[in-house]
Design a protein around this motif. Structure first.
Motif, PDB file in Angstrom:
ATOM      1  N   GLY A 254       0.828  -1.185  -0.151  1.00 55.10           N
ATOM      2  CA  GLY A 254      -0.103   0.030  -0.013  1.00 55.10           C
ATOM      3  C   GLY A 254       0.902   1.174  -0.098  1.00 55.10           C
ATOM      4  N   GLY A 255       2.201   1.174   0.076  1.00 61.30           N
ATOM      5  CA  GLY A 255       2.887   2.370   0.045  1.00 61.30           C
ATOM      6  C   GLY A 255       2.775   3.380   1.224  1.00 61.30           C
ATOM      7  N   ARG A 256       2.382   2.633   2.402  1.00 63.60           N
ATOM      8  CA  ARG A 256       2.346   3.600   3.524  1.00 63.60           C
ATOM      9  C   ARG A 256       2.884   3.189   4.679  1.00 63.60           C
ATOM     10  N   ALA A 257       3.333   4.044   5.645  1.00 60.03           N
ATOM     11  CA  ALA A 257       3.806   3.652   7.156  1.00 60.03           C
ATOM     12  C   ALA A 257       2.570   3.145   8.107  1.00 60.03           C
ATOM     13  N   ILE A 258       2.743   2.241   8.645  1.00 60.79           N
ATOM     14  CA  ILE A 258       1.897   1.555   9.316  1.00 60.79           C
ATOM     15  C   ILE A 258       2.317   1.666  10.881  1.00 60.79           C
ATOM     16  N   ASP A 259       1.684   2.499  11.825  1.00 62.71           N
ATOM     17  CA  ASP A 259       1.988   2.638  13.193  1.00 62.71           C
ATOM     18  C   ASP A 259       1.782   1.421  13.805  1.00 62.71           C
ATOM     19  N   ARG A 260       2.779   0.894  14.628  1.00 53.37           N
ATOM     20  CA  ARG A 260       2.766  -0.465  15.050  1.00 53.37           C
ATOM     21  C   ARG A 260       1.747  -0.806  16.240  1.00 53.37           C
ATOM     22  N   ASP A 261       1.261   0.461  16.618  1.00 50.53           N
ATOM     23  CA  ASP A 261      -0.055   0.268  17.586  1.00 50.53           C
ATOM     24  C   ASP A 261      -1.295  -0.265  16.986  1.00 50.53           C
ATOM     25  N   ARG A 262      -1.461   0.142  15.573  1.00 53.82           N
ATOM     26  CA  ARG A 262      -2.438  -0.290  14.714  1.00 53.82           C
ATOM     27  C   ARG A 262      -2.255  -1.210  13.881  1.00 53.82           C
ATOM     28  N   ALA A 263      -1.120  -1.801  13.863  1.00 53.73           N
ATOM     29  CA  ALA A 263      -0.592  -3.185  12.935  1.00 53.73           C
ATOM     30  C   ALA A 263      -1.365  -4.252  13.543  1.00 53.73           C
ATOM     31  N   THR A 264      -1.747  -4.506  14.708  1.00 52.04           N
ATOM     32  CA  THR A 264      -2.527  -5.608  15.158  1.00 52.04           C
ATOM     33  C   THR A 264      -3.976  -5.673  14.503  1.00 52.04           C
ATOM     34  N   CYS A 265      -4.543  -4.716  14.150  1.00 48.30           N
ATOM     35  CA  CYS A 265      -5.837  -4.415  13.600  1.00 48.30           C
ATOM     36  C   CYS A 265      -6.035  -5.012  12.358  1.00 48.30           C
ATOM     37  N   ALA A 266      -6.686  -6.149  12.158  1.00 47.74           N
ATOM     38  CA  ALA A 266      -6.811  -6.624  10.745  1.00 47.74           C
ATOM     39  C   ALA A 266      -7.734  -5.658   9.741  1.00 47.74           C
ATOM     40  N   ALA A 267      -8.496  -5.033  10.618  1.00 45.98           N
ATOM     41  CA  ALA A 267      -9.449  -4.173   9.581  1.00 45.98           C
ATOM     42  C   ALA A 267      -8.608  -2.861   9.093  1.00 45.98           C
ATOM     43  N   HIS A 268      -7.769  -2.404   9.996  1.00 44.48           N
ATOM     44  CA  HIS A 268      -6.813  -1.515   9.532  1.00 44.48           C
ATOM     45  C   HIS A 268      -5.723  -2.039   8.612  1.00 44.48           C
ATOM     46  N   LEU A 269      -5.181  -2.896   8.522  1.00 44.93           N
ATOM     47  CA  LEU A 269      -4.036  -3.375   7.717  1.00 44.93           C
ATOM     48  C   LEU A 269      -4.793  -4.016   6.231  1.00 44.93           C
ATOM     49  N   LEU A 270      -6.169  -4.451   6.206  1.00 46.39           N
ATOM     50  CA  LEU A 270      -6.599  -5.142   5.199  1.00 46.39           C
ATOM     51  C   LEU A 270      -7.654  -4.314   4.534  1.00 46.39           C
ATOM     52  N   ALA A 271      -7.490  -2.808   4.788  1.00 45.33           N
ATOM     53  CA  ALA A 271      -8.713  -1.994   4.328  1.00 45.33           C
ATOM     54  C   ALA A 271      -8.625  -1.805   2.730  1.00 45.33           C
ATOM     55  N   GLN A 272      -7.351  -1.567   2.212  1.00 41.58           N
ATOM     56  CA  GLN A 272      -7.210  -1.016   0.808  1.00 41.58           C
ATOM     57  C   GLN A 272      -7.309  -2.155   0.128  1.00 41.58           C
ATOM     58  N   VAL A 273      -6.439  -3.285   0.135  1.00 40.81           N
ATOM     59  CA  VAL A 273      -6.357  -4.688  -0.367  1.00 40.81           C
ATOM     60  C   VAL A 273      -6.676  -5.592   0.806  1.00 40.81           C
ATOM     61  N   SER A 274      -6.779  -7.007   0.059  1.00 44.97           N
ATOM     62  CA  SER A 274      -7.147  -7.907   1.205  1.00 44.97           C
ATOM     63  C   SER A 274      -6.199  -8.649   1.670  1.00 44.97           C
ATOM     64  N   ILE A 275      -4.812  -8.304   1.387  1.00 43.24           N
ATOM     65  CA  ILE A 275      -3.408  -9.135   1.722  1.00 43.24           C
ATOM     66  C   ILE A 275      -2.676  -7.577   2.173  1.00 43.24           C
ATOM     67  N   ALA A 276      -1.825  -8.460   2.959  1.00 41.49           N
ATOM     68  CA  ALA A 276      -0.599  -7.314   3.574  1.00 41.49           C
ATOM     69  C   ALA A 276       0.687  -7.839   3.681  1.00 41.49           C
ATOM     70  N   ALA A 277       1.681  -7.020   3.380  1.00 44.08           N
ATOM     71  CA  ALA A 277       3.017  -7.513   3.570  1.00 44.08           C
ATOM     72  C   ALA A 277       3.742  -6.188   4.104  1.00 44.08           C
ATOM     73  N   LEU A 278       4.120  -6.398   5.483  1.00 47.68           N
ATOM     74  CA  LEU A 278       4.710  -5.257   6.121  1.00 47.68           C
ATOM     75  C   LEU A 278       6.205  -5.635   6.409  1.00 47.68           C
ATOM     76  N   PHE A 279       7.200  -4.898   6.092  1.00 54.40           N
ATOM     77  CA  PHE A 279       8.320  -4.929   6.337  1.00 54.40           C
ATOM     78  C   PHE A 279       8.890  -4.098   7.810  1.00 54.40           C
ATOM     79  N   ILE A 280       9.312  -4.577   8.539  1.00 53.91           N
ATOM     80  CA  ILE A 280       9.630  -3.906  10.006  1.00 53.91           C
ATOM     81  C   ILE A 280      11.414  -3.960  10.119  1.00 53.91           C
ATOM     82  N   PRO A 281      11.916  -2.835   9.680  1.00 56.93           N
ATOM     83  CA  PRO A 281      13.467  -2.652   9.589  1.00 56.93           C
ATOM     84  C   PRO A 281      14.179  -2.996  10.927  1.00 56.93           C
ATOM     85  N   ARG A 282      15.295  -3.067  10.987  1.00 52.74           N
ATOM     86  CA  ARG A 282      15.717  -3.382  12.325  1.00 52.74           C
ATOM     87  C   ARG A 282      16.093  -2.037  12.999  1.00 52.74           C
ATOM     88  N   ARG A 283      15.925  -1.835  14.388  1.00 53.33           N
ATOM     89  CA  ARG A 283      15.915  -0.638  14.931  1.00 53.33           C
ATOM     90  C   ARG A 283      17.167  -0.799  15.923  1.00 53.33           C
TER      91      ARG A 283
END
Length: 136
Positions: free
Chosen positions: A107-136
């Motif tokens: 989706g080309g957006r940054a996902i706040d980790r607090d909202r990343a656990t909510c399926a409705a938020h993650l899958l609102a644009q398309v019904s699949i998701a691939a999220l990269f969490i870089p090393r911090r």
């Protein structure tokens, strides 16, 4: 990918998805070559309709989510996306929670980790998701 949804039957969205994920794979070869593969715990009323896993290597992670049996829910509509309200209280348990944002590779957006656990938020644009969490 969302712009390709109206013409999803042509296969262009599938090709774009494959191209995008293969391009990402080229940038993070260790994540795919030696990274762990772990299923994600999913809870809520619609948990059986979602599958997810995480790959981890060198402190970075890739989270992938996909619907299970969407045809049984969608019917014959023109847009193959489950509506956000379908996911109700469905949540994803991210192991090893990190602060900061995850990069939404589809989706080309940054996902706040607090909202990343909510399926409705993650899958609102398309019904699949691939999220990269870089090393911090």
């Amino acid at each position: 990918l969302e712009t390709l949804l109206p013409d999803w039957r042509s296969g262009r969205i599938k090709q774009a998805l494959i191209a995008r994920l293969l391009a990402f794979r080229r940038t993070k070869p260790a994540l795919f070559a030696t990274g762990s593969y772990e299923p994600l715990a999913i809870s809520g009323e619609r948990a059986r309709h979602l599958i997810g896993f995480v790959r981890r290597a060198d402190g970075a992670a890739l989270v992938v989510l996909a619907p299970r049996f969407p045809g049984a829910v969608l019917g014959t509509g023109d847009r193959p996306v489950l509506p956000a309200q379908f996911w109700e209280d469905t949540h994803i348990a991210f192991p090893g929670t990190r602060d900061g944002a995850a990069d939404d590779l589809l989706g080309g957006r940054a996902i706040d980790r607090d909202r990343a656990t909510c399926a409705a938020h993650l899958l609102a644009q398309v019904s699949i998701a691939a999220l990269f969490i870089p090393r911090r």
